[in-house]
Design an enzyme around this catalytic site. Structure first.
Site, PDB file in Angstrom:
ATOM      1  N   THR A  40       0.815  -1.177  -0.201  1.00 22.56           N
ATOM      2  CA  THR A  40      -0.046   0.048   0.073  1.00 22.56           C
ATOM      3  C   THR A  40       0.759   1.153  -0.049  1.00 22.56           C
ATOM      4  O   THR A  40       1.919   1.437   0.858  1.00 22.56           O
ATOM      5  CB  THR A  40      -0.867   0.244   1.183  1.00 22.56           C
ATOM      6  OG1 THR A  40      -1.897  -1.012   1.193  1.00 22.56           O
ATOM      7  CG2 THR A  40      -1.757   1.425   1.365  1.00 22.56           C
ATOM      8  N   PHE A  81       1.194   4.958   0.834  1.00 23.10           N
ATOM      9  CA  PHE A  81       0.663   6.223   1.558  1.00 23.10           C
ATOM     10  C   PHE A  81       1.265   7.446   1.453  1.00 23.10           C
ATOM     11  O   PHE A  81       2.460   7.714   0.757  1.00 23.10           O
ATOM     12  CB  PHE A  81       1.083   5.812   2.962  1.00 23.10           C
ATOM     13  CG  PHE A  81       0.603   4.573   3.848  1.00 23.10           C
ATOM     14  CD1 PHE A  81      -0.682   4.704   4.404  1.00 23.10           C
ATOM     15  CD2 PHE A  81       0.973   3.380   3.512  1.00 23.10           C
ATOM     16  CE1 PHE A  81      -1.293   3.608   4.769  1.00 23.10           C
ATOM     17  CE2 PHE A  81       0.540   2.108   3.990  1.00 23.10           C
ATOM     18  CZ  PHE A  81      -0.711   2.198   4.717  1.00 23.10           C
TER      19      PHE A  81
END
Length: 276
Positions: free
Chosen positions: A172, A174
């Protein structure tokens, strides 16, 4: 520094925040909107939010708020996501009938859930660590959560199954957010913008992207989102090479502003590392 993130202690966003700002004081917030609010109000120094996952795609609510909120991107980091099935001590995996987690985490673990827990109900929640906390607090038989290993340590749960994501290259990305106008403290080599085309005519998108090709600026990502209130029209989010402070990027943005109905520079920042 005070860094806001969405979720409870033990969330992946907290892990990302501490990876970006090692000595920071983390501030949990209940929603993504609350993180953006805290940054806008200068209640915190930074906000850290997820923007895309390699298995389950983009976090659209955050793309939308990047356009509408008075914040800017000043950093990024890509985190390896390792999901675990957590439950109260004494629970066996065959006992599990309900699994709680954030919808993104549930989606990222679909293969495991279908294969190992086909009769279990997956219940969406606002946060992975929050799901772990709820399972720990209620101690209801047959209930488990998908969350990080740190959440198990934080809330006194046991790991029933480790690394249950559908694909182990699960990452992921960020973003670190600051109030609008803030400058990244490191040398920027990446810029993000959002724009809307003036009209839907053949070649309009090609012309908007060509402003970067003409100046040998590499495009890293193009993301489209519906333009609210204008059916059939779209916003385009671009990540591309270079800082808005250098001449080729300035010229590209000036050119882009001439052929678009709306243009917002979301930030210039250093391309982030991959950790975990």
């Amino acid at each position: 520094m005070q860094i806001a993130f969405q979720g409870e202690i033990g969330a992946y966003s907290e892990e990302a925040a501490l990876a970006m700002y090692e000595r920071a004081c983390v501030v949990p917030e209940p929603t993504m909107e609350a993180v953006f609010d805290a940054v806008e109000r200068n209640a915190v120094d930074r906000g850290v939010v997820p923007i895309e996952n390699s298995l389950f795609g983009s976090v659209h609510v955050n793309y939308d708020m990047l356009r509408t909120r008075d914040v800017c991107i000043v950093g990024e980091l890509t985190l390896r996501i390792r999901h675990h099935l957590l439950a109260a001590p004494g629970t066996q995996i065959n006992d599990v009938r309900t699994v709680h987690s954030h919808p993104q985490a549930i989606g990222q673990c679909q293969d495991f859930l279908k294969r190992t827990l086909p009769h279990a109900e997956a219940v969406p929640a606002y946060d992975t660590a929050g799901s772990a906390k709820m399972v720990a607090d209620t101690r209801r038989p047959g209930h488990a959560a998908i969350a990080a290993k740190r959440a198990a340590q934080e809330y006194g749960l046991v790991v029933l199954a480790a690394d249950i994501e559908s694909h182990h290259t699960n990452y992921t990305r960020f973003l670190s957010l600051a109030p609008a106008g803030a400058l990244a403290k490191t040398v920027a080599n990446k810029t993000s913008v959002v724009f809307a085309l003036r009209e839907n005519v053949p070649g309009a998108l090609f012309k908007s992207l060509a402003v970067f090709a003409l100046r040998d600026l590499d495009l890293y990502k193009v993301e489209s989102r519906p333009l609210v209130g204008s059916p059939g029209r779209y916003l385009f989010y671009l990540d591309f090479e270079g800082s808005a402070a250098i001449k080729p990027v300035r010229r590209a943005l000036e050119h882009l502003s001439e052929i678009t109905a709306e243009l917002k520079v979301l930030g210039s920042y250093r391309q982030g590392p991959v950790v975990g």
